[in-house]
Design a protein around this motif. Structure first.
Motif, PDB file in Angstrom:
ATOM      1  N   GLU A  18      24.823  23.005 -18.926  1.00 58.02           N
ATOM      2  CA  GLU A  18      24.330  24.151 -18.367  1.00 58.02           C
ATOM      3  C   GLU A  18      24.561  24.091 -16.752  1.00 58.02           C
ATOM      4  N   VAL A  19      25.896  24.085 -16.393  1.00 64.02           N
ATOM      5  CA  VAL A  19      26.004  24.418 -14.698  1.00 64.02           C
ATOM      6  C   VAL A  19      26.902  25.385 -14.450  1.00 64.02           C
ATOM      7  N   ILE A  20      26.786  25.911 -12.994  1.00 64.18           N
ATOM      8  CA  ILE A  20      27.469  26.925 -12.793  1.00 64.18           C
ATOM      9  C   ILE A  20      28.585  26.764 -12.075  1.00 64.18           C
ATOM     10  N   ALA A  21      29.686  27.699 -12.197  1.00 61.48           N
ATOM     11  CA  ALA A  21      30.864  27.307 -11.393  1.00 61.48           C
ATOM     12  C   ALA A  21      30.912  28.865 -10.321  1.00 61.48           C
ATOM     13  N   GLU A  22      31.296  28.670  -9.246  1.00 61.53           N
ATOM     14  CA  GLU A  22      31.045  29.781  -8.460  1.00 61.53           C
ATOM     15  C   GLU A  22      32.134  30.794  -8.906  1.00 61.53           C
ATOM     16  N   CYS A  23      33.270  30.419  -8.913  1.00 57.53           N
ATOM     17  CA  CYS A  23      34.395  31.311  -9.478  1.00 57.53           C
ATOM     18  C   CYS A  23      35.493  30.804 -10.588  1.00 57.53           C
ATOM     19  N   ASP A  61      26.087  21.821 -10.006  1.00 55.10           N
ATOM     20  CA  ASP A  61      26.998  23.250 -10.119  1.00 55.10           C
ATOM     21  C   ASP A  61      28.360  23.055  -9.233  1.00 55.10           C
ATOM     22  N   PHE A  62      29.412  23.907  -9.784  1.00 55.86           N
ATOM     23  CA  PHE A  62      30.477  23.650  -8.796  1.00 55.86           C
ATOM     24  C   PHE A  62      30.595  24.838  -7.889  1.00 55.86           C
ATOM     25  N   PRO A  63      30.938  24.557  -6.521  1.00 55.19           N
ATOM     26  CA  PRO A  63      30.737  25.507  -5.550  1.00 55.19           C
ATOM     27  C   PRO A  63      32.079  26.347  -5.277  1.00 55.19           C
ATOM     28  N   GLY A  64      33.092  25.843  -5.918  1.00 61.32           N
ATOM     29  CA  GLY A  64      34.373  26.514  -5.838  1.00 61.32           C
ATOM     30  C   GLY A  64      35.061  27.117  -6.914  1.00 61.32           C
ATOM     31  N   THR A  65      36.401  27.008  -6.870  1.00 58.73           N
ATOM     32  CA  THR A  65      37.074  27.969  -7.977  1.00 58.73           C
ATOM     33  C   THR A  65      37.744  27.120  -8.913  1.00 58.73           C
TER      34      THR A  65
END
Ligand code: EPU
Length: 339
Positions: A18-23, A61-65
């Protein structure tokens, strides 16, 4: 084109953390493809390509696209009496393509059956299994530069293919390029590759009964027995590469560990079985927080909970340190890791 902001990566990669990608941008056809440079000019960096996420670890979390190409067309490019060359879209599922090629009476991919992931991911790390690698069938790779939309075709010889590696995986030169399709030369004449220990028993098959389909079925059965299905038990397959050592290093190791498992490579180099090293260090089946070394295969780390990304990386690091202390051998990660 689909553009999603702050998406959960849990359903989009095999470790299911459960991690988030910014875009996340999903490209579905050629027309959308042409809009990509403009869309990316307003998207957060870094840009990473995402296939099925079967060989990627997101430890945070991945801060990019993340960009996904759902390009799934394939067509015949060339044909002669003994082979066909197919151009296959990056978004095609690898195993479905293997089955399709076998169904067309073509061989060359049977040993690579049931490898999870997309066709577009195959050249990145030169996928391989049971004595065959992607390089063995590759003719060339079509790529696009993400920011400019510039296209380039790279012949197989110029791709820098090596064991689980290519120029596209290593270094800066290709880091902003994405694979759009790959060209594969498949054979109309079946030449069995059964030298890998797990397949050698097939040499006793009657010549008339051994076929590419038989090899494919055998590989599928072995993989299903040995490796956990990522859809049921989150994992990225082999977490480490098999380390390659010199002849001197091998001899020194053999003096201390007479039962060492290794395979000879060209140029007097030797590939050690990382699974054996890890197994001998006592890691098989061991738990570490929310992660675990798989009970059946020491090279596979599994994630027992969607909050387990950090545990997986800690476990991987502990294994690297232990193998280094015990054998003086450095294990390298096989998947791409964002940490
Ligand atoms: N072994 C152990 N303990 C284990 C598992 C294996 O000691 O828990 C020993 C056995 O002696 C065995 C040797 O390790 O003979 C090698 O094991 P295996 O044949 O399962 O292959 P591997 O080297 O661990 C590689 C690839 C796999 C590929 C198989 C078959 C790498 C990093 N892994 O595994 O690829 O399917 O060979 O070709 O090269 C992947 O890349 O994700 C992957 C699964």
């Amino acid at each position: 084109m689909q553009i999603h902001r702050r998406v959960s990566l849990a359903p989009l990669h095999a470790l299911a953390c459960e991690v988030i990608a910014e875009c996340l941008i999903v490209i579905e056809n050629e027309w959308e493809f042409q809009q990509l440079p403009q869309v990316l000019s307003q998207a957060p960096e870094p840009f990473w390509m995402l296939g099925c996420g079967t060989n990627m670890v997101f430890a945070q979390d991945f801060p990019g696209t993340l960009i996904q190409f759902a390009l799934t067309t394939s067509h015949l490019l060339e044909e002669d009496s003994s082979s066909q060359v197919w151009r296959v879209g990056a978004g095609v599922n690898w195993h479905q393509w293997v089955l399709q090629s076998l169904g067309m009476g073509l061989s060359g991919l049977e040993n690579l059956s049931l490898i999870p992931g997309t066709v577009g991911a195959a050249p990145i790390q030169n996928i391989g299994a049971y004595g065959v690698e992607f390089v063995d069938v590759c003719q060339g790779v079509s790529l696009v530069e993400l920011k400019s939309g510039q296209r380039q075709y790279v012949s197989a010889q110029a791709c820098g293919f090596a064991y689980r590696s290519s120029h596209f995986k290593q270094g800066k030169r290709w880091s902003q390029w994405a694979v759009t399709s790959v060209d594969m030369k498949l054979s109309k004449v079946f030449i069995p590759q059964i030298s890998y220990p797990d397949l050698q028993h097939l040499q006793f098959s009657m010549e008339s009964t051994l076929s590419a389909k038989v090899i494919s079925d055998t590989v599928i059965a072995i993989r299903q027995k040995k490796l956990p299905d990522p859809k049921k038990i989150p994992n990225v397959g082999s977490f480490f590469k098999n380390p390659v050592v010199s002849s001197e290093h091998l001899q020194a190791l053999k003096k201390e560990h007479s039962n060492l498992v290794y395979f000879a490579l060209p140029d007097d180099q030797y590939k050690l079985a990382a699974a054996w090293l890890i197994d001998q260090c006592g890691w098989k089946g061991k738990r570490w927080g929310l992660a675990q070394v798989h009970q059946q295969h020491a090279l596979v780390l599994v994630c027992n909970d969607s909050a387990g990304a950090v545990s997986v990386m800690e476990l991987a690091q502990a294994i690297v340190e232990d193998v280094w202390k015990t054998y003086g051998v450095v294990l390298q990660f096989e998947p791409m890791v964002w940490s």
